[in-house]
Design an enzyme around this catalytic site. Structure first.
Site, PDB file in Angstrom:
ATOM      1  N   SER A 189     -10.002   2.188   2.812  1.00  0.00           N
ATOM      2  CA  SER A 189      -9.035   2.892   1.985  1.00  0.00           C
ATOM      3  C   SER A 189      -8.068   1.967   1.241  1.00  0.00           C
ATOM      4  O   SER A 189      -7.472   2.391   0.254  1.00  0.00           O
ATOM      5  CB  SER A 189      -8.222   3.855   2.855  1.00  0.00           C
ATOM      6  OG  SER A 189      -7.392   3.144   3.759  1.00  0.00           O
ATOM      7  N   LYS A 206       0.851  -1.206   0.000  1.00  0.00           N
ATOM      8  CA  LYS A 206       0.000   0.000   0.000  1.00  0.00           C
ATOM      9  C   LYS A 206       0.880   1.246   0.000  1.00  0.00           C
ATOM     10  O   LYS A 206       1.919   1.277   0.663  1.00  0.00           O
ATOM     11  CB  LYS A 206      -0.901  -0.044   1.245  1.00  0.00           C
ATOM     12  CG  LYS A 206      -1.973   1.042   1.303  1.00  0.00           C
ATOM     13  CD  LYS A 206      -2.889   0.866   2.523  1.00  0.00           C
ATOM     14  CE  LYS A 206      -3.981   1.937   2.542  1.00  0.00           C
ATOM     15  NZ  LYS A 206      -4.890   1.790   3.707  1.00  0.00           N
ATOM     16  N   SER A 237     -10.438  -0.050   7.064  1.00  0.00           N
ATOM     17  CA  SER A 237      -9.809   0.071   5.751  1.00  0.00           C
ATOM     18  C   SER A 237      -9.128  -1.187   5.225  1.00  0.00           C
ATOM     19  O   SER A 237      -8.719  -1.220   4.072  1.00  0.00           O
ATOM     20  CB  SER A 237      -8.783   1.207   5.760  1.00  0.00           C
ATOM     21  OG  SER A 237      -9.433   2.442   5.691  1.00  0.00           O
TER      22      SER A 237
END
Lengths: 495, 95
Positions: free
Chosen positions: A158, A78, A182
């Protein structure tokens, strides 16, 4: 051998050790898939050269014997994780061009274990969002589509790029982070597994901070076993993170025995929400039956302050964000606005932050500023922290009564279409986190497991919440649920 | 509690985010929607409840008071938008 990119971590590990295939081959298969998947917009910074070098080194290590479990496993990382010499911009314009001079503890640990980084993954800006629509890179796209429709669906957020990449087999697994859901919400939206460990399990050092008392990293994987393997490599005490837990990390994979006889699973009545789709109620009831069939004892429980968790979260998280994001001032790294001749330093700050932060980030920073400002601190921030104490007590009470884990839906709906929430008020989007946010507020481990498809053919997930530091036990219950649900569907390739 | 245009402007200033005048009414409205949602916390009886300071019961560790890092000027300045002669450069602060 074809389709090496579709392997699980466990199968790749075992196959590489047997000499069936090499990390270089798996890595190449993933890089080819990534090249062909630009429509998903999951990978936003490629690191192919680095991946090939890491894979070659991993192969040498595997050949020599005694390689760790993650050795040679190609991962997506990420964009929130700082990776040395590689763009790390939290999907924000304000960190454009930022290449850290250091490596986050978690990626260091993964690389030390021999893992391979394929590239950086899309996400909501500063991890603020539930649909990956606040990213400077544009929307990440879910590989799943509604049956008979080619409308683009959100992978959630997210960690939307992580979820999309894993579900589409662009990588074997990915790192995610979870401040209010998330990891778990995008995992549920894409039919994969994701676990947020107990607060303090994974070091936050080198992970761009959103809300420090809530943020935790975790793995996003194709199976529960893979989550156990990867989580193991991510955990551990780190003196560089003052809230890192100085506790031994047990063998999570060994905890997966498939035996949950006598375990007490709580079903919280407050998670029955008005207007929740009947399919989600049914899925939840199915999950309950599966765990009961496996020999668990099902008990009805009450977590009375659940209703207030989301509101308390939307005080505490923005408050911490406003403080954490104060560092983006156009001085030390990232973007600085072009200044006019007479502009003073305050103009530089204000213009830089107005240009560098997107609308949702600005909104949250300003809400956080407001709830911390003189005269409102007690009414908002301190009240929210008191409510947080009560939310944690709710969980302590049920755990003290002997409950081992709590079963809930992961999300109040299946994935929605990109753009569908565009005109909704921000609070509507926040409701996505209604089942996951309590877990962050209480610092507990929570895992999302894919459990079925809705009538439109989109995946739905269930969530299990565990006792603090009992990730192994939690993953064992999750593995039982995974096996009983038998979720094997994959998105049909259109990209 | 309702936020007006002036309050929105004050919050933007405190947050060091430039918001143009014509965008302030919409911003104030958004704040009001979010704060309206947060208002439900007022229903909770928090009498005698301590505000949470740490989600896991732990004491922050103290480290030995010694220099254990440093001498990394080039690395520290590497990502600066404007660095000169070993310093971060900013617009003039003192006349």
């Amino acid at each position: 051998m074809t389709d090496l990119n579709k392997l699980t971590i466990a199968d790749a590990r075992d196959g590489m050790r047997k000499g069936d295939f090499t990390s270089a081959e798996i890595t190449e298969a993933c890089l080819t898939e990534i090249d062909g998947a630009s429509a998903l917009n999951a990978f936003v910074h490629g690191t192919a050269d680095m991946a090939r070098e890491q894979a070659a080194a991993a192969d040498t290590r595997i050949k020599a014997g005694d390689a760790p479990n993650m050795c040679g496993i190609p991962l997506g990382i990420k964009d929130l994780f700082c990776t040395k010499g590689v763009p790390s911009q939290a999907a924000s314009r304000i960190l454009e061009g930022f290449k850290p001079e250091y490596e986050s503890t978690i990626t260091s640990q993964l690389f030390d274990a021999g893992a391979v980084m394929l590239g950086k993954l899309n996400m909501d800006e500063f991890a603020m969002g539930s649909s990956n629509e606040t990213s400077i890179y544009g929307d990440a796209v879910n590989p799943w589509r509604r049956e008979g429709s080619d409308a683009k669906i959100t992978p959630g957020g997210s960690s939307g790029g992580s979820a999309s990449a894993v579900a589409a087999d662009l990588c074997l697994a990915a790192t995610g982070t979870d401040t209010g859901g998330s990891i778990r919400q995008p995992a549920a939206f894409t039919g994969i597994t994701g676990i947020k460990p107990t607060y303090g399990r994974c070091s936050r050092w080198g992970v761009v901070a959103f809300a420090s008392s809530l943020d935790q990293a975790g793995p996003m994987t194709k199976t529960v076993r893979d989550s156990a393997i990867m989580l193991q490599a991510m955990c551990g005490f780190d003196p560089k993170d003052s809230t890192s837990a100085d506790l031994a990390v047990p063998d999570f994979e060994a905890a997966i025995t498939g035996d949950i006889r006598g375990k007490k699973i709580g079903i919280p009545k407050e998670y029955h929400m008005d207007g929740m789709p009947a399919e989600i109620e049914a899925l939840w009831a199915d999950g309950r039956a599966m765990l009961k069939d496996a020999g668990a004892e099902i008990v009805d429980i009450s977590l009375p302050h659940t209703k207030y968790a989301l509101a308390a979260y939307y005080v505490i998280a923005p408050a911490e964000a406003s403080s954490n994001l104060a560092r983006y001032d156009g001085v030390r790294y990232g973007h600085r606005a072009t200044l006019g001749a007479g502009d003073a330093i305050d103009d530089m700050y204000e213009k830089t932050r107005a240009e560098g932060f997107g609308a949702e980030v600005q909104r949250r920073v300003m809400i956080g500023t407001y709830v911390l400002s003189a005269g409102f601190y007690d009414a908002y921030y301190n009240r929210a922290r008191r409510v947080r104490t009560l939310i944690k007590q709710d969980f302590e009470n049920v755990f003290n009564a002997g409950v081992d884990a709590i079963l809930t839906p992961a999300t109040p709906s299946a994935a929605f279409g990109l753009g569908e929430m565009k005109n909704a008020d921000p609070v509507q989007m926040y409701l996505n986190d209604v089942f996951t946010v309590t877990v962050n507020m209480a610092g507990l481990p929570g895992v999302a497991v894919p459990a079925g498809l809705d009538k439109q053919g989109l995946p739905l997930g269930l969530q299990l919440i565990g006792r603090p530091w009992e990730e192994g036990d939690l993953l064992n219950s999750a593995a039982v649920l995974e096996q009983a649900a038998g979720f094997v569907s994959k998105p049909a390739k259109w990209w | 509690m309702s936020i007006d245009k002036d309050t929105a402007a004050r919050v933007a200033k405190l947050a060091r985010i430039k918001v143009e005048d014509d965008a302030l009414p919409a911003l104030a409205q958004e704040f009001n929607a979010i704060l309206g949602f947060i208002e439900e916390l007022n229903e909770v009886d928090v009498e005698g409840v301590e505000p949470m300071t740490s989600v896991t019961p732990q004491r922050l560790k103290r480290r030995v008071d010694v220099v254990n890092d440093g001498d990394q000027q080039a690395a520290v300045l590497k990502n600066a938008p404007d660095a000169r002669e070993g310093f971060f450069a900013v617009p003039k602060v003192v006349e």
